[in-house]
Scaffold this active site. Structure first.
Site, short mmCIF file in Angstrom:
data_model
loop_
_atom_site.label_atom_id
_atom_site.label_comp_id
_atom_site.label_asym_id
_atom_site.label_seq_id
_atom_site.Cartn_x
_atom_site.Cartn_y
_atom_site.Cartn_z
CB ALA A 196 -0.66 0.27 1.11
CB SER A 197 1.72 3.74 -2.37
OG SER A 197 2.24 5.30 -1.97
CB ALA A 198 -0.97 5.41 3.00
CB ILE A 200 2.42 10.01 5.92
CG1 ILE A 200 1.46 11.35 6.40
CG2 ILE A 200 3.51 9.43 7.19
CD1 ILE A 200 0.86 11.43 8.15
CB ALA A 201 3.92 5.58 5.44
CD GLN A 202 6.82 4.06 -0.76
OE1 GLN A 202 6.03 4.55 -1.51
NE2 GLN A 202 6.68 2.68 -1.98
CB VAL A 203 2.94 -0.82 3.50
CG1 VAL A 203 3.16 -2.32 4.82
CG2 VAL A 203 2.28 0.29 4.67
CE LYS A 217 2.72 3.86 9.69
NZ LYS A 217 1.71 4.07 9.74
CG ASP A 356 -10.08 3.12 11.74
OD1 ASP A 356 -10.52 3.20 11.14
OD2 ASP A 356 -8.40 3.82 10.54
#
Length: 533
Positions: A196-198, A200-203, A217, A356
């Site tokens: 995943a890529s968001a 602030i960070a990617q995993v 992360k 969450d």
């Protein structure tokens, strides 16, 4: 950016002044001790006996002292220093491009132009402005007790998904955080394609040289400079607004901005999130729950402020009823009861709770245990709210809408008399809507010719129920704390899973289901502390 500051002003104005509300007979009296008062909402109580003529004249900027002016200048200088010399100009250019593109979306000469609305335009602008504003959008989406309904609904669509950075860049961050060691000295392998890529960070998935499967992360480079510049700008703007318009001080606009700023800057420190995970694992161990639930082990020796290495939990979503039935030997009901009970016990016994628990963050592992992941958003409940939630839970168990109304009154702040009978009638209507929330059935054909089915509940329905609760409380003169909104949102997630995995379960009467109706809260912070993932 004017629209953005108008929105912040509106949000600030939504915080009500605490007041005593007198309710003879079937009207409830809210005592001073029950007023909604916190670091986040620092409003001044107004006596119901006072008249407009008794109130002091409004303070103007001309009334500001030299000490106040010096304090503002010091805050401005500190914010500029924190932001750094490079980030400010870069973010200004990005803001210009984002605003220009957003305006173009609504130009009438475009064939595919959209119908303009402020929430829609603001959401598009936030997504284009990047990490800080995406996080602000998520804050709005999770705060129906603070922001207007149309903004909460629109910002549910706020996407935190960005293009992945090249592997060489991510590799450089990992090796720097490892103290200059090569990746090969720690990891046997790492998948260069991110899970995943968001913003602030990617995993990335990987395997340690010792054989354990892990997820890594990684914080994106320069994101800290960008966040500091944006958040400093937001805080400075709120301080300036309050200085030139002192009446804004009652909305605690700068206090809210400061809280958001602190929370988001903390998010840049992955070591703090790793502490949350470890504390949850300790909670599970101390309460002998490790046989039914787990959280990923964090490899602290490889974790830093910008890189977090943790155990990879392999499982299926809480919405995958077919796989859960296979794993649990046709007993998915027991699984969702376990997940609900573990989360409920954490709310009652820990100083914070997982805030969450959407389907992506609750997994059913192959061994049948429930896996809790992603501890980026956590909430802390005040003693007052926890006591009121206990009362509300007891009222729900017996279906007493009047007692539900009284419990909500004990939790919120009121600036007028609350008619308990009318409030109870409104609650009955919301409960009917909750009972009518339907599951959707999706049938798909697989490549091998088999047919698979899946159950789901529209996310918008979950949000709408929460908005309905907020609306009836506000219509009856109450303002609920944000922590309650977060608690209810998680409860609605579990209601969603129950409808899918245990449709015939009577939650109120089944002895296997724990409730928030008993127990006490350990001393903690006064109000909600939100650290978005």
């Amino acid at each position: 950016m004017k629209i953005f500051w108008n929105a912040l002003s509106v949000a600030g104005l939504l915080t009500l002044e605490s007041a005593s509300a007198f309710c003879p007979s079937n009207k409830l009296k809210l005592s001073n001790a029950q007023r909604f008062n916190s670091d986040l909402y620092m409003s001044s109580p107004v006596s119901p006996k006072s008249s407009k003529n008794d109130r002091k004249s409004k303070k103007t900027v001309a009334d500001r002292s030299q000490a106040e002016a010096r304090e503002l200048i010091q805050d401005l200088v500190k914010a500029v220093i924190d932001a750094g010399p490079k980030a400010g100009p870069a973010r200004t250019i990005q803001a210009y491009l984002a605003v220009t593109r957003t305006i173009q979306d609504f130009l009438p000469q475009r064939n595919n132009s959209e119908t303009f609305s402020v929430p829609l335009a603001l959401r598009k602008l936030f997504e284009r402005m990047g990490a800080t504003y995406i996080k602000l959008g998520q804050f709005i989406a999770s705060s129906p007790t603070i922001f207007p309904k149309e903004y909460v609904v629109e910002f549910q669509k706020c996407l935190d998904s960005t293009e992945a950075l090249e592997w060489n860049i991510i590799k450089g961050v990992i090796e720097k955080e490892l103290g200059g060691k090569s990746i090969n000295s720690v990891f046997a392998s790492i998948d260069t394609k991110p899970l995943a890529s968001a913003s602030i960070a990617q995993v990335h998935a990987g395997k340690l040289k010792t054989g354990e499967d892990v997820v890594i992360k990684v914080q994106k480079p320069q994101i800290d400079e960008s966040l500091k510049a944006d958040l400093s700008f937001i805080y400075v703007a709120s301080r300036v607004l309050e200085f030139i318009q002192p009446d804004f001080e009652r909305t605690s606009l700068s206090a809210i901005a400061s809280d958001i700023r602190s929370s988001m800057l903390e998010e840049l420190d992955f070591e703090k999130e790793s502490v949350n995970v470890e504390e949850f694992r300790i909670f599970l161990k101390e309460n002998e729950l490790t046989d039914v639930a787990t959280a990923p082990k964090v490899y602290s020796e490889y974790t830093s402020k910008k890189v977090m290495v943790m155990e990879r939990l392999r499982g299926v979503s809480m919405l995958d009823s077919e796989s859960i039935s296979r794993i649990t030997k046709s007993n998915p009901e027991a699984t969702i009861i376990t997940a609900l009970n573990v989360w409920t016990q954490s709310v009652m016994t820990m100083p914070w709770f997982h805030a969450d628990v959407h389907a992506g963050n609750l997994l059913v592992l192959e061994d049948g245990r429930v896996g809790f992941i992603d501890f980026g958003i956590v909430g802390r409940v005040s003693e007052k709210t926890f006591t009121a939630v206990n009362e509300l839970s007891g009222a729900l168990a017996i279906g007493d809408s009047k007692e539900m109304a009284r419990a909500l009154c004990n939790m919120g702040a009121a600036d007028e008399e609350v008619d308990i009978d009318s409030f109870a009638n409104d609650i009955d209507k919301v409960m009917m809507n909750l009972g009518s929330m339907q599951t959707d059935v999706t049938i798909t054909a697989t490549a091998d010719g088999n047919v698979a089915g899946a159950l789901d509940v529209d996310e918008n329905e979950v949000t709408q129920i929460l908005l309905d609760i907020v609306e009836i409380t506000e219509n009856n003169g109450l303002k609920l704390p944000r922590e309650f909104g977060l608690l209810v949102k998680q409860s609605l997630y579990f209601d969603r899973y129950l409808k899918i995995l245990a449709p015939n379960l009577d939650v109120m009467s089944d002895e296997r289901v724990a409730s928030l109706g008993s127990g006490s809260l350990p001393p903690g912070e006064a109000l909600i502390d939100v650290v978005p993932e």
